[in-house]
Design a protein around this motif. Structure first.
Motif, mmCIF file in Angstrom:
data_model
loop_
_atom_site.group_PDB
_atom_site.id
_atom_site.type_symbol
_atom_site.label_atom_id
_atom_site.label_comp_id
_atom_site.label_asym_id
_atom_site.label_seq_id
_atom_site.Cartn_x
_atom_site.Cartn_y
_atom_site.Cartn_z
ATOM 1 N N GLN A 1 0.473 -1.222 -0.039
ATOM 2 C CA GLN A 1 0.082 -0.095 -0.089
ATOM 3 C C GLN A 1 0.534 1.067 -0.103
ATOM 4 O O GLN A 1 1.802 1.684 -0.077
ATOM 5 C CB GLN A 1 -1.047 0.219 1.000
ATOM 6 C CG GLN A 1 -2.129 -1.051 1.681
ATOM 7 C CD GLN A 1 -2.365 -1.150 0.239
ATOM 8 O OE1 GLN A 1 -3.327 0.142 -0.243
ATOM 9 N NE2 GLN A 1 -3.357 -2.222 -0.299
ATOM 10 N N PRO A 2 0.152 2.506 -0.501
ATOM 11 C CA PRO A 2 1.149 4.050 -0.570
ATOM 12 C C PRO A 2 1.135 4.028 1.144
ATOM 13 O O PRO A 2 1.027 3.713 2.074
ATOM 14 C CB PRO A 2 0.003 4.463 -0.640
ATOM 15 C CG PRO A 2 -1.040 4.323 -1.778
ATOM 16 C CD PRO A 2 -1.090 2.359 -1.160
ATOM 17 N N VAL A 3 2.738 4.705 1.554
ATOM 18 C CA VAL A 3 3.085 4.895 2.525
ATOM 19 C C VAL A 3 3.735 6.243 2.120
ATOM 20 O O VAL A 3 3.609 6.656 1.824
ATOM 21 C CB VAL A 3 4.324 4.269 3.044
ATOM 22 C CG1 VAL A 3 4.135 2.492 2.923
ATOM 23 C CG2 VAL A 3 5.748 4.848 1.917
ATOM 24 N N VAL A 4 3.824 7.163 4.055
ATOM 25 C CA VAL A 4 3.974 8.490 3.603
ATOM 26 C C VAL A 4 5.105 8.335 3.547
ATOM 27 O O VAL A 4 6.363 8.176 4.141
ATOM 28 C CB VAL A 4 3.556 9.075 5.437
ATOM 29 C CG1 VAL A 4 4.099 10.242 5.200
ATOM 30 C CG2 VAL A 4 1.721 9.256 5.347
ATOM 31 N N TRP A 5 6.072 9.044 3.005
ATOM 32 C CA TRP A 5 7.679 9.077 2.376
ATOM 33 C C TRP A 5 7.804 10.436 3.125
ATOM 34 O O TRP A 5 8.878 10.423 3.462
ATOM 35 C CB TRP A 5 7.982 9.376 0.689
ATOM 36 C CG TRP A 5 9.491 9.252 0.757
ATOM 37 C CD1 TRP A 5 10.519 10.049 0.248
ATOM 38 C CD2 TRP A 5 10.088 8.116 0.411
ATOM 39 N NE1 TRP A 5 11.186 9.684 0.296
ATOM 40 C CE2 TRP A 5 11.593 8.288 0.585
ATOM 41 C CE3 TRP A 5 9.890 6.899 0.340
ATOM 42 C CZ2 TRP A 5 12.228 7.642 0.112
ATOM 43 C CZ3 TRP A 5 10.511 5.636 0.675
ATOM 44 C CH2 TRP A 5 11.928 6.033 0.150
ATOM 45 N N ALA A 6 7.136 11.445 3.674
ATOM 46 C CA ALA A 6 7.312 12.671 3.846
ATOM 47 C C ALA A 6 6.497 13.135 4.673
ATOM 48 O O ALA A 6 5.514 13.728 3.998
ATOM 49 C CB ALA A 6 8.746 13.554 3.315
ATOM 50 N N PRO A 7 6.192 13.427 5.899
ATOM 51 C CA PRO A 7 5.104 14.068 6.739
ATOM 52 C C PRO A 7 4.699 15.418 6.926
ATOM 53 O O PRO A 7 5.947 15.667 6.365
ATOM 54 C CB PRO A 7 5.242 13.434 7.620
ATOM 55 C CG PRO A 7 6.981 12.972 8.239
ATOM 56 C CD PRO A 7 6.840 12.724 6.532
ATOM 57 N N GLY A 8 3.728 15.543 7.371
ATOM 58 C CA GLY A 8 3.805 17.296 6.723
ATOM 59 C C GLY A 8 2.161 17.334 6.576
ATOM 60 O O GLY A 8 1.118 16.809 6.118
ATOM 61 N N THR A 9 1.746 18.737 6.368
ATOM 62 C CA THR A 9 0.845 19.345 6.767
ATOM 63 C C THR A 9 1.044 20.672 5.654
ATOM 64 O O THR A 9 0.270 21.439 5.623
ATOM 65 C CB THR A 9 -0.022 20.043 7.680
ATOM 66 O OG1 THR A 9 0.992 21.367 8.334
ATOM 67 C CG2 THR A 9 -0.092 18.403 8.429
ATOM 68 N N PRO B 1 -7.632 14.777 7.909
ATOM 69 C CA PRO B 1 -6.451 14.191 8.224
ATOM 70 C C PRO B 1 -5.304 13.589 7.367
ATOM 71 O O PRO B 1 -5.560 13.695 6.753
ATOM 72 C CB PRO B 1 -7.201 12.884 9.113
ATOM 73 C CG PRO B 1 -8.650 12.562 7.430
ATOM 74 C CD PRO B 1 -8.506 14.105 7.434
ATOM 75 N N PRO B 2 -3.695 13.456 7.823
ATOM 76 C CA PRO B 2 -3.356 12.576 7.382
ATOM 77 C C PRO B 2 -3.763 11.938 6.424
ATOM 78 O O PRO B 2 -5.182 11.080 6.697
ATOM 79 C CB PRO B 2 -1.734 12.456 8.359
ATOM 80 C CG PRO B 2 -2.650 13.288 9.476
ATOM 81 C CD PRO B 2 -4.357 13.160 9.628
ATOM 82 N N PRO B 3 -3.150 10.944 5.557
ATOM 83 C CA PRO B 3 -2.162 11.633 5.048
ATOM 84 C C PRO B 3 -2.660 13.016 3.980
ATOM 85 O O PRO B 3 -0.819 12.881 3.146
ATOM 86 C CB PRO B 3 -1.271 10.950 4.226
ATOM 87 C CG PRO B 3 -2.113 10.423 4.014
ATOM 88 C CD PRO B 3 -3.376 9.870 4.690
ATOM 89 N N SER B 4 -3.493 13.744 3.490
ATOM 90 C CA SER B 4 -3.229 15.348 3.743
ATOM 91 C C SER B 4 -2.236 15.948 3.430
ATOM 92 O O SER B 4 -2.122 15.807 5.057
ATOM 93 C CB SER B 4 -4.897 15.564 3.326
ATOM 94 O OG SER B 4 -5.744 14.838 2.703
ATOM 95 N N GLY B 5 -1.407 16.550 2.462
ATOM 96 C CA GLY B 5 -0.433 17.855 3.315
ATOM 97 C C GLY B 5 1.133 16.599 2.856
ATOM 98 O O GLY B 5 1.663 17.979 3.199
ATOM 99 N N ALA B 6 0.823 15.743 3.100
ATOM 100 C CA ALA B 6 2.316 14.363 3.141
ATOM 101 C C ALA B 6 2.843 14.113 1.797
ATOM 102 O O ALA B 6 2.285 14.387 0.204
ATOM 103 C CB ALA B 6 1.993 13.308 3.793
ATOM 104 N N VAL B 7 3.740 13.579 1.167
ATOM 105 C CA VAL B 7 4.345 13.211 0.478
ATOM 106 C C VAL B 7 4.290 10.940 0.491
ATOM 107 O O VAL B 7 5.041 10.954 1.342
ATOM 108 C CB VAL B 7 5.853 13.429 -0.113
ATOM 109 C CG1 VAL B 7 6.534 12.432 -1.051
ATOM 110 C CG2 VAL B 7 5.990 15.106 -0.123
ATOM 111 N N LEU B 8 3.532 10.885 -0.524
ATOM 112 C CA LEU B 8 3.277 9.689 -0.321
ATOM 113 C C LEU B 8 4.390 8.855 -1.344
ATOM 114 O O LEU B 8 4.679 9.437 -2.281
ATOM 115 C CB LEU B 8 1.724 9.640 -0.993
ATOM 116 C CG LEU B 8 0.768 9.980 0.100
ATOM 117 C CD1 LEU B 8 -0.660 9.803 -0.973
ATOM 118 C CD2 LEU B 8 1.050 9.760 1.570
#
Length: 290
Positions: A7-15, A266-273
């Motif tokens: 599944q997709p994962v968060v590569w770079a967290p952020g908002t 909510p996350p992961p919107s705003g992150a790099v996936l």
């Protein structure tokens, strides 16, 4: 296609309100948070927290490296095109949207394989037809190439730089044209049309000539064959993907996302996936000043 077991994962967290401009530069991912005027980077080999490279006091749509000048960038920023130093110093090449009838800002941008920088614009209020596509040549002159667009995204080029793909996001259309040796369009055809309510946003061409497109509002990335056939849909856990990057080493699709217009999203919107895929693309082409 992505590996169905992964599944997709968060590569770079952020908002990030409006993450964009995902580019592979010197073994890392660089991207922007447009409205905040920030340029960020994250490792290309492992997930991590993004690091701010510089910040402007105007929107920063996208950048490309400048050949032979480490840490320097050409940028679609504010109302025009600028050269940026490592400290954020700004040398404006042109501000063609400075006196637009309605407030306009620069949006997405990328260099073609010939080392020219291309960038689009859009009105803040999305006035129909207010957007344009610009080309910055090696001598630093900026030329308006296409007009009458609304939200200009992409562009993306074939490996030889002869084919240009550009999205008019509001119209839901991706167009393709052939360029002459000087970067002037010879024709313009409809390459693909989004019919599920989403909008084509950032895009890239892989080593097989396929076009990968972030579909804003559809929580997906589309992959198109060179003839325009939709051959894959990559689902994502964020509704507003904005740009895509395929590292030259392959195996991974990196996608920036946005929270714009989604209060409390909510996350992961705003992150790099990151999504496992069997595809690769060249690193970001550099701007080659004369």
């Amino acid at each position: 296609m992505p590996d169905q077991d992964q599944q997709p994962v968060v590569w770079a967290p952020g908002t990030h309100e409006l993450g964009e401009g995902a580019r592979w530069v010197d073994g890392r991912l660089v991207f922007t948070d447009i409205l905040a005027g920030r340029l960020l980077e994250v490792s290309g080999t492992a997930p991590g927290t993004p690091r701010e490279l510089l910040r402007l006091d105007v929107p920063l749509g996208a950048v490309a490296p400048v050949e032979g000048r480490p840490g320097h960038w050409i940028a679609a920023a504010g109302t025009g095109i600028a050269l940026l130093g490592p400290d954020g110093s700004t040398e404006w090449l042109a501000r063609p949207e400075q006196d637009a009838a309605t407030p306009v800002r620069m949006n997405d941008g990328v260099c073609d394989p010939q080392g020219r920088f291309w960038a689009g614009s859009m009105a803040y209020d999305e006035t129909p037809g207010a957007g344009s596509l610009y080309r910055t040549d090696h001598d630093g002159t900026v030329h308006r190439v296409l007009t009458g667009l609304t939200i200009v995204n992409g562009p993306a080029f074939s490996a030889d730089g002869r084919l240009l793909h550009v999205a008019d996001s509001t119209a839901g259309v991706i167009r393709r044209c052939t360029l002459d040796a000087d970067g002037n369009p010879l024709d313009m055809v409809e390459f693909a049309r989004i019919t599920d309510g989403g909008s084509p946003d950032g895009m890239t061409v892989d080593t097989e000539g396929r076009l990968w497109v972030a579909i804003w509002g559809s929580a997906a990335v589309h992959r198109y064959e060179p003839d325009g056939t939709l051959s894959a849909v990559v689902p994502l856990p964020a509704p507003q993907p904005t740009s895509v990057c395929l590292p030259p080493t392959g195996g991974r699709l990196l996608v920036t996302t946005a929270r714009l217009g989604l209060p409390g999203a909510p996350p992961p919107s705003g992150a790099v996936l990151a999504v496992p895929v069997d595809a690769a693309a060249p690193a970001a082409a550099a701007y080659r000043p004369r």
